[in-house]
Structure formats: C-alpha cells, structure tokens
Write an enzyme that holds these catalytic residues in place. Sequence first.
Site, PDB file in Angstrom:
ATOM      1  N   LYS A  52      30.711  44.818  36.159  1.00 40.59           N
ATOM      2  CA  LYS A  52      30.933  44.807  34.700  1.00 40.59           C
ATOM      3  C   LYS A  52      29.714  45.361  33.931  1.00 40.59           C
ATOM      4  CE  LYS A  52      33.409  40.675  34.836  1.00 40.59           C
ATOM      5  NZ  LYS A  52      33.505  39.038  35.021  1.00 40.59           N
ATOM      6  N   GLN A  96      29.891  33.985  34.304  1.00 42.84           N
ATOM      7  CA  GLN A  96      30.630  34.044  35.424  1.00 42.84           C
ATOM      8  C   GLN A  96      30.977  32.844  36.138  1.00 42.84           C
ATOM      9  OE1 GLN A  96      31.933  37.289  36.250  1.00 42.84           O
ATOM     10  NE2 GLN A  96      32.914  35.954  38.010  1.00 42.84           N
ATOM     11  N   ASP A 119      35.435  36.817  27.328  1.00 40.66           N
ATOM     12  CA  ASP A 119      36.295  36.451  28.415  1.00 40.66           C
ATOM     13  C   ASP A 119      37.747  35.665  27.994  1.00 40.66           C
ATOM     14  OD1 ASP A 119      35.758  36.835  30.807  1.00 40.66           O
ATOM     15  OD2 ASP A 119      34.388  35.325  31.109  1.00 40.66           O
TER      16      ASP A 119
END
Length: 293
Positions: A52, A96, A119
């Site tokens: 990312k 995460q 997300d």
Amino acid sequence: MQLIDGKLTSKKIREEIAEEVKQLIASGVKKPHLAAILVGHDGGSESYVAGKMKACEEVGFNSSLIRYEDDVTEEELLAKVHELNNDADIDGFIVQLPLPKHISEEKVTEAIDPRKDVDGFHPVNVGRMTIGMPAFISATPQGIMELLKRYEIETSGKNVVVIGRSNIVGRPMSVLLSQKGYPGDATVTVAHSRTKNLKELCLQADIIVAAIGSPGFVKGEMVKEGAVVIDVGTTRVPSTETKSGWRLKGDVLFDEVAPKCSFITPVPGGVGPMTITSLIINTLKSAKKEIYS
C-alpha cells in the site's frame, strides 16, 4: 477463454491516477495523503501494508505508516484513530486487520470517521453502499467491479452465484451486482458452506464469484460452458517449487475450470493487484471530496 489480467489493469489505473495527481498539484491542490496503522508483525499484514505504501509513492501520494507492538492498548489505538480523524492533512486511513485479540476490531472500525474510511468497512459506508448512495466501497469488491467494467463483461440480466458470505467480499458483491446500472442489474444468489444444491446453482450461473477461502473448491463439473469465473481465493499452500516454501492458491481449480470459461481471473495476478489499487482510488475520491462533500 480470456484471462482477466488484474496486474495489467491495476498498472493502467495507477498510471491514470498518477497523471490526475500531477494535474491536481499543478492546480494548487495538496497531495492526497493515506495513512496506515499496523499493529504487530504478522507476515501477511506487513507485506500488504508495504504494498500500500509503495502504491502511494507510485501515484504521487503522501503516505504515513504508524506502527505499534502487539501489546498496544485498545485505548491507545482508539486515541490514534481519533487523532487521524481530526488531522486535516490525512485524506484517508486504514487500520490493518487482524488486530490482537485484546482489541475489539468492531470498536476500532466504528471509531474511524466514515469520511476517511477508505477501506469501506464502517457501517455508515456499508449502509450507504447497500441503498445505492455514494460510499467508500471495500477494496476487493470495488476491484472486481472495475475488472468487469474494463473487460466489458455483460452483467445485466445475468445469473450470478457468489460463493461466500463474508462482510468484506461476498455480501458487498451481491449488493453491487444486483444494483441498477452497469456493472449490475444481475440476479444474484449468495451461496455458502451450508448451501445444499451448490453444484446445480453454479451450473446455472453465467458469472461465478468464488470467495469461500477453500483452495480448489470450484471444480470443472460445477461450471457451464462460457461462464465468467472470478476467483477471490488467496490461500497460502506449501510448495517445494518456490523460495518462500509456499504459493498462493485460488478457490478455483484453474486447470479444470479455465477451458470452459469465456473469462477467468488467475491466482495470483487477478483480483489481488486490484485490491490495493482500489484503496488508492478511494483515497483520491476522499481527497477530491467526491463521496462526502
């Protein structure tokens, strides 16, 4: 049979975004900024987050990685989420997953400002997506929709079977493919581990989205001639042929299924590369205030 090349598509999209970012900066707008919180040292999470950060660099974004050890308290993590919510320079951020057991993933997800939830996991974004409002859509479903669009795969009036009912892939896919417009207007069945007549359902499907997390689950006998098969599976299986000692295996028995398909995604190189690119798309949307003005 045509392979759906997620690697190539992802590269094209990133080139388009890099060009747009150059133009934004030239017009006096600040660089988009994505932050990631990483707790602990899980191998999979480490490589995802590294991917990312690398993608941000590639498209000209600023990126920040905030690391904590496994023993970080829930309170400390929530305080950091609150801080990022209020940091005007951060356009979007992710925490995460998975998190250590003593931290509630639900609590952390709900603490993220929906306007920065790139997300697409916050209940507000999930709800907005479900009723067809502008929303941040979670990365894997958004990546699949983008592949269907770019390969001009017809979805209107088609029978789709989504195998798997997770909140991250299966459920959002069923909502997106049944919504009005393209790619959508499909008739969607959500199947799962308790579905009794799965083979019969799959044989009627024009499009199969396999997201059950079971390597080689979809076999040739389950797929009709000319079907489109999207393989979301990424299970690490032991391998003597690779340096790492493992390789990625999809939910589809590729060698059996591929000859019957009109389109199929490989593993690796299909849906996977699109997931990180979708996060980049969402961060750009956030920077441009496209979802929440």
